[in-house]
Design an enzyme around this catalytic site. Structure first.
Site, PDB file in Angstrom:
ATOM      1  N   SER A  88     -32.582  50.012  49.885  1.00 48.55           N
ATOM      2  CA  SER A  88     -31.160  49.723  50.305  1.00 48.55           C
ATOM      3  C   SER A  88     -31.064  48.186  50.353  1.00 48.55           C
ATOM      4  O   SER A  88     -31.271  47.423  49.333  1.00 48.55           O
ATOM      5  CB  SER A  88     -31.025  50.255  51.755  1.00 48.55           C
ATOM      6  OG  SER A  88     -29.823  50.249  52.162  1.00 48.55           O
ATOM      7  N   GLU A 125     -24.047  58.988  46.796  1.00 49.04           N
ATOM      8  CA  GLU A 125     -24.208  57.771  47.685  1.00 49.04           C
ATOM      9  C   GLU A 125     -23.003  56.695  47.432  1.00 49.04           C
ATOM     10  O   GLU A 125     -22.595  56.626  46.089  1.00 49.04           O
ATOM     11  CB  GLU A 125     -25.474  57.246  47.329  1.00 49.04           C
ATOM     12  CG  GLU A 125     -26.733  57.714  47.895  1.00 49.04           C
ATOM     13  CD  GLU A 125     -27.873  56.739  47.948  1.00 49.04           C
ATOM     14  OE1 GLU A 125     -27.940  55.780  48.869  1.00 49.04           O
ATOM     15  OE2 GLU A 125     -28.917  56.969  47.375  1.00 49.04           O
ATOM     16  N   HIS A 152     -28.971  58.822  51.840  1.00 46.79           N
ATOM     17  CA  HIS A 152     -29.359  57.651  51.664  1.00 46.79           C
ATOM     18  C   HIS A 152     -30.468  57.109  52.240  1.00 46.79           C
ATOM     19  O   HIS A 152     -30.668  57.745  53.484  1.00 46.79           O
ATOM     20  CB  HIS A 152     -28.307  56.399  52.265  1.00 46.79           C
ATOM     21  CG  HIS A 152     -28.481  55.071  52.149  1.00 46.79           C
ATOM     22  ND1 HIS A 152     -28.601  54.505  51.008  1.00 46.79           N
ATOM     23  CD2 HIS A 152     -28.862  54.161  53.040  1.00 46.79           C
ATOM     24  CE1 HIS A 152     -29.086  53.271  51.074  1.00 46.79           C
ATOM     25  NE2 HIS A 152     -29.010  52.879  52.297  1.00 46.79           N
TER      26      HIS A 152
END
Length: 322
Positions: A169, A263, A293
Protein backbone atom coordinates in the site's frame (compact mmCIF):
# COMPACT_ATOMS: atom_id res chain seq x y z
CA UNK A 1 5.79 -2.41 -31.12
CA UNK A 2 7.37 -5.78 -30.33
CA UNK A 3 8.23 -4.71 -26.79
CA UNK A 4 4.71 -3.41 -26.16
CA UNK A 5 3.21 -6.66 -27.44
CA UNK A 6 5.54 -8.68 -25.23
CA UNK A 7 4.54 -6.57 -22.21
CA UNK A 8 0.85 -7.23 -22.92
CA UNK A 9 1.46 -10.97 -23.25
CA UNK A 10 3.49 -10.99 -20.05
CA UNK A 11 0.71 -9.26 -18.14
CA UNK A 12 -1.85 -11.76 -19.40
CA UNK A 13 0.26 -14.76 -18.49
CA UNK A 14 1.19 -13.52 -15.06
CA UNK A 15 -2.26 -12.30 -14.16
CA UNK A 16 -4.02 -15.53 -14.97
CA UNK A 17 -1.60 -18.46 -14.98
CA UNK A 18 1.21 -17.56 -12.57
CA UNK A 19 -0.94 -17.63 -9.46
CA UNK A 20 -0.46 -20.54 -7.06
CA UNK A 21 -3.28 -23.06 -7.21
CA UNK A 22 -5.79 -22.86 -4.37
CA UNK A 23 -9.26 -24.24 -3.79
CA UNK A 24 -11.00 -20.90 -4.06
CA UNK A 25 -11.49 -17.68 -2.15
CA UNK A 26 -12.24 -17.89 1.56
CA UNK A 27 -15.07 -15.44 0.97
CA UNK A 28 -16.74 -15.59 4.37
CA UNK A 29 -13.48 -15.07 6.27
CA UNK A 30 -12.43 -12.26 3.93
CA UNK A 31 -15.76 -10.49 4.31
CA UNK A 32 -15.67 -10.87 8.08
CA UNK A 33 -12.18 -9.36 8.25
CA UNK A 34 -13.24 -6.50 5.98
CA UNK A 35 -16.28 -5.83 8.14
CA UNK A 36 -14.25 -5.76 11.35
CA UNK A 37 -11.59 -3.52 9.85
CA UNK A 38 -14.12 -1.14 8.34
CA UNK A 39 -15.95 -0.84 11.65
CA UNK A 40 -12.70 -0.12 13.47
CA UNK A 41 -11.85 2.63 11.00
CA UNK A 42 -15.27 4.27 11.16
CA UNK A 43 -15.08 4.49 14.95
CA UNK A 44 -11.86 6.52 14.76
CA UNK A 45 -11.71 10.30 14.61
CA UNK A 46 -8.62 11.59 12.86
CA UNK A 47 -5.29 10.05 11.93
CA UNK A 48 -4.03 9.28 15.43
CA UNK A 49 -7.19 7.48 16.46
CA UNK A 50 -7.18 5.70 13.12
CA UNK A 51 -3.64 4.53 13.80
CA UNK A 52 -4.63 3.13 17.17
CA UNK A 53 -7.81 1.55 15.79
CA UNK A 54 -5.85 -0.30 13.11
CA UNK A 55 -3.32 -1.61 15.63
CA UNK A 56 -6.13 -2.78 17.92
CA UNK A 57 -7.91 -4.46 15.01
CA UNK A 58 -4.81 -6.41 14.00
CA UNK A 59 -4.21 -7.52 17.58
CA UNK A 60 -7.84 -8.62 17.95
CA UNK A 61 -7.46 -11.17 15.14
CA UNK A 62 -5.44 -13.46 17.39
CA UNK A 63 -2.58 -14.31 15.06
CA UNK A 64 0.50 -15.53 16.92
CA UNK A 65 4.07 -14.35 16.45
CA UNK A 66 6.58 -17.11 17.09
CA UNK A 67 9.65 -15.87 15.22
CA UNK A 68 12.90 -14.97 16.93
CA UNK A 69 13.26 -11.21 16.69
CA UNK A 70 14.99 -8.18 18.15
CA UNK A 71 14.47 -4.41 18.03
CA UNK A 72 16.94 -2.44 15.93
CA UNK A 73 17.91 1.18 15.33
CA UNK A 74 18.88 1.83 11.73
CA UNK A 75 20.77 5.11 12.10
CA UNK A 76 17.85 6.54 14.06
CA UNK A 77 15.06 4.61 12.36
CA UNK A 78 13.58 2.02 14.76
CA UNK A 79 12.38 -1.34 13.60
CA UNK A 80 12.20 -5.07 14.18
CA UNK A 81 14.68 -7.66 12.92
CA UNK A 82 12.71 -10.85 12.26
CA UNK A 83 14.90 -13.94 11.95
CA UNK A 84 13.97 -16.65 9.48
CA UNK A 85 15.08 -19.37 11.90
CA UNK A 86 15.36 -19.93 15.64
CA UNK A 87 19.15 -19.78 15.53
CA UNK A 88 19.09 -15.95 15.62
CA UNK A 89 21.96 -15.83 13.15
CA UNK A 90 21.59 -13.16 10.52
CA UNK A 91 20.94 -14.51 7.04
CA UNK A 92 23.22 -13.88 4.07
CA UNK A 93 20.49 -11.84 2.41
CA UNK A 94 17.85 -9.58 3.92
CA UNK A 95 14.44 -8.11 3.09
CA UNK A 96 13.84 -4.49 4.09
CA UNK A 97 10.10 -4.30 4.72
CA UNK A 98 8.18 -1.02 4.61
CA UNK A 99 4.69 -1.30 6.08
CA UNK A 100 1.54 0.22 4.66
CA UNK A 101 -1.13 2.24 6.42
CA UNK A 102 -1.80 5.39 4.42
CA UNK A 103 1.47 7.01 5.58
CA UNK A 104 -0.10 7.53 9.03
CA UNK A 105 -0.73 4.07 10.52
CA UNK A 106 0.73 0.59 10.54
CA UNK A 107 4.02 -0.42 12.15
CA UNK A 108 6.47 -3.26 12.50
CA UNK A 109 4.08 -4.54 15.18
CA UNK A 110 1.01 -4.68 12.92
CA UNK A 111 3.02 -6.22 10.09
CA UNK A 112 5.10 -8.71 12.07
CA UNK A 113 2.83 -11.65 11.16
CA UNK A 114 3.35 -10.95 7.46
CA UNK A 115 7.05 -10.43 8.21
CA UNK A 116 7.36 -13.79 9.97
CA UNK A 117 5.60 -15.64 7.13
CA UNK A 118 7.77 -13.91 4.53
CA UNK A 119 10.99 -14.63 6.44
CA UNK A 120 10.13 -18.32 6.59
CA UNK A 121 8.98 -18.50 2.97
CA UNK A 122 12.08 -16.75 1.61
CA UNK A 123 14.42 -18.33 4.20
CA UNK A 124 15.68 -14.79 4.70
CA UNK A 125 15.57 -12.35 7.60
CA UNK A 126 13.11 -9.47 7.38
CA UNK A 127 13.84 -6.01 8.78
CA UNK A 128 10.54 -4.20 9.28
CA UNK A 129 11.14 -0.50 9.90
CA UNK A 130 9.06 2.07 11.76
CA UNK A 131 9.43 5.12 9.56
CA UNK A 132 8.13 8.49 10.65
CA UNK A 133 4.40 8.82 10.03
CA UNK A 134 2.05 11.66 9.28
CA UNK A 135 0.50 13.87 10.55
CA UNK A 136 3.52 14.39 12.84
CA UNK A 137 5.89 14.00 9.88
CA UNK A 138 4.98 14.59 6.26
CA UNK A 139 6.56 13.93 2.85
CA UNK A 140 9.39 13.15 2.23
CA UNK A 141 10.24 11.96 5.77
CA UNK A 142 8.95 8.45 5.07
CA UNK A 143 11.09 8.02 1.96
CA UNK A 144 14.14 9.43 3.73
CA UNK A 145 13.76 6.87 6.52
CA UNK A 146 13.58 4.02 4.01
CA UNK A 147 16.78 5.24 2.31
CA UNK A 148 18.48 5.63 5.70
CA UNK A 149 17.52 2.07 6.63
CA UNK A 150 18.84 0.70 3.34
CA UNK A 151 22.15 2.51 3.89
CA UNK A 152 22.31 1.12 7.44
CA UNK A 153 21.96 -2.42 6.11
CA UNK A 154 24.85 -1.73 3.73
CA UNK A 155 26.87 -0.54 6.72
CA UNK A 156 26.04 -3.84 8.43
CA UNK A 157 27.86 -5.64 5.64
CA UNK A 158 25.02 -6.35 3.20
CA UNK A 159 25.86 -5.56 -0.40
CA UNK A 160 22.94 -3.85 -2.19
CA UNK A 161 22.38 -6.93 -4.35
CA UNK A 162 21.72 -8.89 -1.14
CA UNK A 163 18.92 -6.54 -0.06
CA UNK A 164 15.36 -6.76 -1.36
CA UNK A 165 12.98 -3.89 -0.58
CA UNK A 166 9.32 -4.79 -0.07
CA UNK A 167 6.19 -3.01 1.07
CA UNK A 168 2.41 -2.82 0.87
CA UNK A 169 0.00 0.00 0.00
CA UNK A 170 1.63 3.30 1.08
CA UNK A 171 4.71 1.21 1.84
CA UNK A 172 4.74 0.16 -1.81
CA UNK A 173 4.91 3.83 -2.79
CA UNK A 174 7.87 4.29 -0.45
CA UNK A 175 9.60 1.19 -1.85
CA UNK A 176 9.61 2.56 -5.37
CA UNK A 177 10.42 6.15 -4.42
CA UNK A 178 13.33 4.94 -2.26
CA UNK A 179 14.64 2.80 -5.13
CA UNK A 180 14.45 5.79 -7.49
CA UNK A 181 16.29 7.93 -4.93
CA UNK A 182 19.03 5.30 -4.60
CA UNK A 183 19.31 4.98 -8.40
CA UNK A 184 19.53 8.70 -9.06
CA UNK A 185 22.28 9.16 -6.46
CA UNK A 186 24.28 6.06 -7.25
CA UNK A 187 23.69 4.62 -3.78
CA UNK A 188 23.21 1.02 -4.85
CA UNK A 189 20.84 -1.24 -6.72
CA UNK A 190 18.74 -3.59 -4.57
CA UNK A 191 18.31 -7.21 -5.56
CA UNK A 192 14.60 -6.74 -6.21
CA UNK A 193 11.55 -4.62 -5.39
CA UNK A 194 8.26 -6.01 -4.09
CA UNK A 195 5.12 -3.87 -4.09
CA UNK A 196 1.75 -5.08 -2.84
CA UNK A 197 -1.15 -2.90 -4.03
CA UNK A 198 1.03 0.22 -4.01
CA UNK A 199 -0.37 3.74 -3.93
CA UNK A 200 1.45 4.93 -7.03
CA UNK A 201 -0.77 7.86 -8.00
CA UNK A 202 -1.48 10.24 -5.13
CA UNK A 203 -4.13 11.99 -7.23
CA UNK A 204 -6.03 8.70 -7.72
CA UNK A 205 -6.73 9.31 -11.40
CA UNK A 206 -6.91 5.67 -12.49
CA UNK A 207 -10.15 4.27 -13.90
CA UNK A 208 -10.29 1.64 -11.16
CA UNK A 209 -10.72 4.42 -8.59
CA UNK A 210 -14.22 4.75 -10.04
CA UNK A 211 -14.91 1.35 -11.55
CA UNK A 212 -13.97 -0.55 -8.38
CA UNK A 213 -15.52 1.95 -5.98
CA UNK A 214 -18.34 -0.42 -5.08
CA UNK A 215 -16.10 -3.50 -4.93
CA UNK A 216 -13.37 -2.15 -2.65
CA UNK A 217 -14.74 -2.21 0.89
CA UNK A 218 -11.79 -0.44 2.52
CA UNK A 219 -10.57 2.40 0.32
CA UNK A 220 -12.29 5.38 -1.28
CA UNK A 221 -10.95 7.93 -3.73
CA UNK A 222 -11.90 10.78 -1.38
CA UNK A 223 -10.03 9.04 1.42
CA UNK A 224 -6.89 8.77 -0.70
CA UNK A 225 -7.12 12.43 -1.69
CA UNK A 226 -7.55 13.47 1.95
CA UNK A 227 -4.45 11.52 2.93
CA UNK A 228 -2.57 13.01 -0.03
CA UNK A 229 -3.41 16.55 1.07
CA UNK A 230 -1.98 15.98 4.54
CA UNK A 231 0.99 13.91 3.37
CA UNK A 232 2.16 16.37 0.72
CA UNK A 233 1.62 19.47 2.90
CA UNK A 234 1.34 21.84 -0.05
CA UNK A 235 3.83 20.11 -2.33
CA UNK A 236 2.83 18.79 -5.76
CA UNK A 237 1.31 15.28 -5.45
CA UNK A 238 1.91 14.70 -9.17
CA UNK A 239 5.67 15.04 -8.73
CA UNK A 240 7.48 11.87 -9.81
CA UNK A 241 9.27 12.03 -6.46
CA UNK A 242 5.90 11.43 -4.75
CA UNK A 243 3.75 9.66 -7.34
CA UNK A 244 5.98 7.09 -9.05
CA UNK A 245 3.36 6.58 -11.74
CA UNK A 246 4.91 9.74 -13.24
CA UNK A 247 8.55 8.67 -12.80
CA UNK A 248 11.06 7.30 -15.29
CA UNK A 249 11.47 3.67 -14.26
CA UNK A 250 14.62 2.79 -16.18
CA UNK A 251 17.55 0.94 -14.59
CA UNK A 252 15.57 -0.58 -11.74
CA UNK A 253 15.99 -4.11 -10.37
CA UNK A 254 13.39 -6.83 -11.06
CA UNK A 255 9.94 -5.89 -9.76
CA UNK A 256 7.28 -8.14 -8.25
CA UNK A 257 3.73 -6.86 -7.73
CA UNK A 258 0.45 -8.21 -6.36
CA UNK A 259 -2.96 -6.55 -6.41
CA UNK A 260 -6.59 -7.58 -6.02
CA UNK A 261 -8.81 -7.46 -9.10
CA UNK A 262 -11.45 -5.51 -7.18
CA UNK A 263 -9.14 -2.98 -5.55
CA UNK A 264 -9.37 0.76 -5.96
CA UNK A 265 -5.60 0.68 -6.53
CA UNK A 266 -5.71 -1.83 -9.39
CA UNK A 267 -4.75 0.74 -12.01
CA UNK A 268 -1.89 2.05 -9.87
CA UNK A 269 -0.34 -1.41 -9.99
CA UNK A 270 -1.10 -2.04 -13.67
CA UNK A 271 0.33 1.34 -14.67
CA UNK A 272 3.58 0.80 -12.78
CA UNK A 273 3.89 -2.68 -14.28
CA UNK A 274 3.38 -1.32 -17.79
CA UNK A 275 5.69 1.67 -17.34
CA UNK A 276 8.42 -0.52 -15.91
CA UNK A 277 8.06 -3.08 -18.70
CA UNK A 278 8.30 -0.30 -21.29
CA UNK A 279 11.52 0.81 -19.56
CA UNK A 280 12.95 -2.72 -20.03
CA UNK A 281 12.60 -3.63 -16.36
CA UNK A 282 11.71 -7.23 -15.53
CA UNK A 283 8.20 -7.26 -14.04
CA UNK A 284 6.26 -10.08 -12.41
CA UNK A 285 2.62 -9.18 -11.86
CA UNK A 286 -0.06 -11.16 -10.02
CA UNK A 287 -3.68 -10.03 -10.12
CA UNK A 288 -5.65 -11.96 -7.49
CA UNK A 289 -9.44 -12.37 -7.68
CA UNK A 290 -11.77 -12.05 -4.70
CA UNK A 291 -9.26 -10.55 -2.26
CA UNK A 292 -9.28 -7.48 -0.05
CA UNK A 293 -6.74 -4.67 0.19
CA UNK A 294 -3.64 -5.84 2.12
CA UNK A 295 -4.91 -9.42 2.29
CA UNK A 296 -1.31 -10.52 2.89
CA UNK A 297 -1.60 -9.21 6.48
CA UNK A 298 -3.53 -12.33 7.50
CA UNK A 299 -1.30 -15.34 6.74
CA UNK A 300 -2.71 -17.40 9.62
CA UNK A 301 -6.32 -16.66 8.72
CA UNK A 302 -6.57 -16.68 4.92
CA UNK A 303 -5.11 -19.32 2.59
CA UNK A 304 -4.80 -16.62 -0.09
CA UNK A 305 -2.49 -14.64 2.20
CA UNK A 306 -0.20 -17.61 2.82
CA UNK A 307 -0.14 -18.51 -0.88
CA UNK A 308 0.62 -14.90 -1.83
CA UNK A 309 3.49 -14.66 0.63
CA UNK A 310 4.92 -17.96 -0.59
CA UNK A 311 4.88 -16.55 -4.11
CA UNK A 312 6.73 -13.43 -2.91
CA UNK A 313 9.26 -15.61 -1.10
CA UNK A 314 10.04 -17.61 -4.23
CA UNK A 315 10.55 -14.44 -6.26
CA UNK A 316 12.75 -12.74 -3.69
CA UNK A 317 14.91 -15.83 -3.18
CA UNK A 318 15.43 -16.27 -6.91
CA UNK A 319 16.76 -12.74 -7.34
CA UNK A 320 19.36 -12.56 -4.61
CA UNK A 321 23.00 -12.68 -5.62
CA UNK A 322 24.16 -16.26 -5.04
Amino acid sequence: MTRLLLAKITFALLAYSHLPAYAGPSTSSMEQIDSMRSAAGKSANGYLEGREAFATFIESLGQTFDAASEPIEANGVPGLWIYHSDKEERSANVILYIHGGGFYSGSSETHKYLGEALAKSAATDVVAIDYRRMPEHVYPSQIQDAVTSFSWLVEQGYEPERISIAGDSAGGNIVLEAALYLRDRGMGRPASLVMLSPIADLNATGQSAEENASRDKLLTRNGILKVTETYMAGKDPASPDASPINAQLTDLPPIFMQVGAGELLLDDTLSIARNAAMADVSVTLEVWPHVTHQWQLYPQLLPEAKDSIDSIGRFVSAHFSH
